[in-house]
Design a protein around this motif. Structure first.
Motif, PDB file in Angstrom:
ATOM      1  N   LEU A  84      16.677  32.559  -9.941  1.00 12.78           N
ATOM      2  CA  LEU A  84      17.857  31.983 -10.598  1.00 12.78           C
ATOM      3  C   LEU A  84      17.909  30.459 -10.396  1.00 12.78           C
ATOM      4  N   ALA A  85      17.517  29.985  -9.222  1.00 11.12           N
ATOM      5  CA  ALA A  85      17.492  28.528  -8.975  1.00 11.12           C
ATOM      6  C   ALA A  85      16.473  27.868  -9.890  1.00 11.12           C
ATOM      7  N   GLN A  86      15.329  28.492 -10.107  1.00 10.99           N
ATOM      8  CA  GLN A  86      14.322  27.925 -11.021  1.00 10.99           C
ATOM      9  C   GLN A  86      14.860  27.856 -12.442  1.00 10.99           C
ATOM     10  N   LEU A  87      15.557  28.914 -12.878  1.00 13.10           N
ATOM     11  CA  LEU A  87      16.143  28.902 -14.216  1.00 13.10           C
ATOM     12  C   LEU A  87      17.171  27.791 -14.367  1.00 13.10           C
ATOM     13  N   GLN A  88      18.017  27.609 -13.362  1.00 12.26           N
ATOM     14  CA  GLN A  88      19.029  26.560 -13.414  1.00 12.26           C
ATOM     15  C   GLN A  88      18.390  25.180 -13.434  1.00 12.26           C
ATOM     16  N   ALA A  89      17.326  24.984 -12.671  1.00  8.00           N
ATOM     17  CA  ALA A  89      16.648  23.686 -12.634  1.00  8.00           C
ATOM     18  C   ALA A  89      16.032  23.354 -13.985  1.00  8.00           C
ATOM     19  N   ARG A  90      15.545  24.341 -14.699  1.00  4.34           N
ATOM     20  CA  ARG A  90      14.953  24.127 -16.038  1.00  4.34           C
ATOM     21  C   ARG A  90      15.997  23.702 -17.061  1.00  4.34           C
ATOM     22  N   GLN A  91      17.242  24.148 -16.859  1.00  3.32           N
ATOM     23  CA  GLN A  91      18.301  23.852 -17.814  1.00  3.32           C
ATOM     24  C   GLN A  91      18.871  22.463 -17.649  1.00  3.32           C
ATOM     25  N   ARG A  92      18.554  21.813 -16.570  1.00  4.00           N
ATOM     26  CA  ARG A  92      19.107  20.472 -16.321  1.00  4.00           C
ATOM     27  C   ARG A  92      18.358  19.416 -17.042  1.00  4.00           C
TER      28      ARG A  92
END
Length: 92
Positions: A84-92
């Motif tokens: 989930l942290a990787q997904l959030q980092a991609r969205q930034r």
């Protein structure tokens, strides 16, 4: 899919045979985290030991699955948080 589901619930590694889009077959050991629908396909979210990364596997491309006899408890929750942290980092 019963074996994959057991792997998720029991937090046990699963040895799979997988056929990629090009038709190449590979043997992999995965740490299954979830089974979900994505883009009208049944998918398996897992940590792939071969690639050492999170991967989404199309269920219909899994040719065989066998519990590997290796538990990964309590890592499942931590792996899901990392994903989930990787997904959030991609969205930034």
């Amino acid at each position: 899919m019963d074996t994959i589901r057991q792997g998720c619930w029991r937090e046990e590694a699963v040895a799979i045979g997988y056929v990629d889009k090009a038709g190449a077959s590979t043997e992999r050991t995965i740490l299954p985290l979830a089974i979900t629908y994505l883009d009208r396909n049944l998918m398996v979210l897992a940590w792939c030991r071969l690639r050492e990364a999170f991967r989404m596997f199309e269920a219909n491309r899994i040719s065989k699955a066998q519990l590997a006899g290796e538990r990964f408890r309590p890592r499942r929750a931590g792996l899901l948080r990392s994903y989930l942290a990787q997904l959030q980092a991609r969205q930034r």
